[in-house]
Design an enzyme around this catalytic site. Sequence first.
Site, short mmCIF file in Angstrom:
data_model
loop_
_atom_site.label_atom_id
_atom_site.label_comp_id
_atom_site.label_asym_id
_atom_site.label_seq_id
_atom_site.Cartn_x
_atom_site.Cartn_y
_atom_site.Cartn_z
N PHE A 84 0.73 -1.14 0.02
CA PHE A 84 -0.02 0.04 -0.08
C PHE A 84 0.91 1.15 0.02
O PHE A 84 1.70 1.38 0.86
CB PHE A 84 -0.91 0.02 1.25
CG PHE A 84 -1.99 1.14 1.11
CD1 PHE A 84 -3.02 1.34 0.41
CD2 PHE A 84 -1.54 2.35 2.03
CE1 PHE A 84 -3.68 2.31 0.14
CE2 PHE A 84 -2.49 3.47 1.68
CZ PHE A 84 -3.53 3.59 0.97
N LYS A 128 3.00 9.49 8.33
CA LYS A 128 2.13 9.16 9.38
C LYS A 128 2.75 9.71 10.70
O LYS A 128 2.15 10.61 11.18
CB LYS A 128 1.85 7.74 9.43
CG LYS A 128 0.84 7.13 8.22
CD LYS A 128 0.08 5.83 8.57
CE LYS A 128 -0.73 5.56 7.45
NZ LYS A 128 -0.49 5.06 6.34
N ASP A 185 9.24 2.32 1.65
CA ASP A 185 8.31 3.35 2.24
C ASP A 185 7.88 2.91 3.55
O ASP A 185 7.51 2.07 3.92
CB ASP A 185 6.80 2.77 1.53
CG ASP A 185 5.64 3.54 2.01
OD1 ASP A 185 5.74 4.31 2.63
OD2 ASP A 185 4.60 3.39 1.06
C1 LIG Z 1 -0.90 5.28 4.71
C2 LIG Z 1 0.48 4.86 3.92
C3 LIG Z 1 0.46 5.66 2.65
C4 LIG Z 1 -0.15 6.40 2.23
O1 LIG Z 1 -0.23 7.86 3.29
P1 LIG Z 1 -1.27 8.96 3.23
O2 LIG Z 1 -0.95 9.77 4.15
O3 LIG Z 1 -2.73 8.36 3.48
O4 LIG Z 1 -1.40 9.27 1.85
C5 LIG Z 1 1.56 5.22 1.95
N1 LIG Z 1 2.31 4.14 2.37
C6 LIG Z 1 2.06 3.64 3.39
C7 LIG Z 1 3.08 2.19 3.76
C8 LIG Z 1 1.06 3.74 4.00
O5 LIG Z 1 0.88 2.97 5.07
#
Ligand SMILES: *Cc1c(COP(=O)(O)O)cnc(C)c1O
Length: 400
Positions: free
Chosen positions: A137, A251, A222
Amino acid sequence: MTNKEILDKTGNYVAHTYGRFPVAMVEGKGARLWDADGKEYLDFLSGLAVTNLGHCHPAVVEAVRLQAGRLMHVSNFFHIEPQAELARLICENSFADKVFFCNSGAESIEAAIKLTRRYFHDKGRPKSHIISMERSFHGRTMAALSATAKPDIQVGFAPLLESFTYVPFGDINAIRQAITPDTGAILLEPIQGEGGVNLPPDGFLKAVRKLADEKGLLLIFDEVQVGMGRTAKLFAYEHSGVEPDIMTLAKGLGGGLAIGAICATEKVAASFVPGTHASTFGGNPLATAAGVAAIKTTLEDGILENCQKSSAYLFKGLELLKEDFGFIEEIRGEGLIIGMQLSIPGGDIVKSALDSGLLINCTAGNVLRFIPPLTITCVEIDEMLGILKTALENVKKDNR
Ligand SMILES: *Cc1c(COP(=O)(O)O)cnc(C)c1O
């Protein structure tokens, strides 16, 4: 306003993109939240791994209060002290040499994709193909959605960027086979969050680093969900013994405020010259002041140590539950991102827990995810385990 009044207003005026819990939260402190009707909740969701220091941590609140009264926004036409300080703190505590600030996780992925393209453009050999992982994701904007191997959330949004190939997470040979002359980068979460708290097999990240070096590819981690202390190290890649070329953060970075970042080595970041990328709000004084307070607190207040200790305690408690319930298949995770793999859907357990004042969620259909604040105590964990046990028993009865 009551829960019902806020729910009704939301239904009338806010776009219906979210399957929300039927509650309106109005106040938080530490690992506790209160809804509009005054009901208290124990929070093992942390606003989706955002409020890593608990709700309204005093250091973050004070930093925001001071900064809000002084200067909230001036744009990146100007130098901004908290932005420079947050970048320094990230660089001095990671592999990175330079940081670019944006406002969210998806934006940080966009920036990572753009930086990859620009890097190979500058080398005189444009490359746009990126290999990402199944069950990954990376966010909901067009490029981040294209990088995300989740067909269900891509429905209706074609055409996406064509430059992605998805391979099974953990399969080094599949990555090797997916490499073409046009491949520029390998993109992965060191631990997959939304995909079900999936850990990489032993040695996988090392093998990926080696392969990337062999083939001249960039490695992008990521860490939007697992960075900022979530795994008991400041960054999850530290567990693997290898470093990426680019890392995305968001986050937990702002201690509750909206902020994102990409962090890169000098070699790669050099391609972000003036005019190549920008964000009006990126790195604004308010968000970065919050970020400075959050990262300092994380590093100086024993937060990582508490995460480690609480993790061991929570793992033990969840493993004990596993012995009592046949439908619990596995407990896995690192630090305070822990998944409970079920053989049944987890939605009803989440609902039952919510009724009893516990916030957890279910990801990938049948994985209960526990992402409490990193400040969580053993007493709070015991309380959580008690509520969870009752929720599991309710489901067991229904499944008979
Ligand atoms: C939540 C998340 C995203 C996206 O972040 P947003 O602030 O919602 O755009 C991207 N990568 C990972 C691994 C995430 O958990």
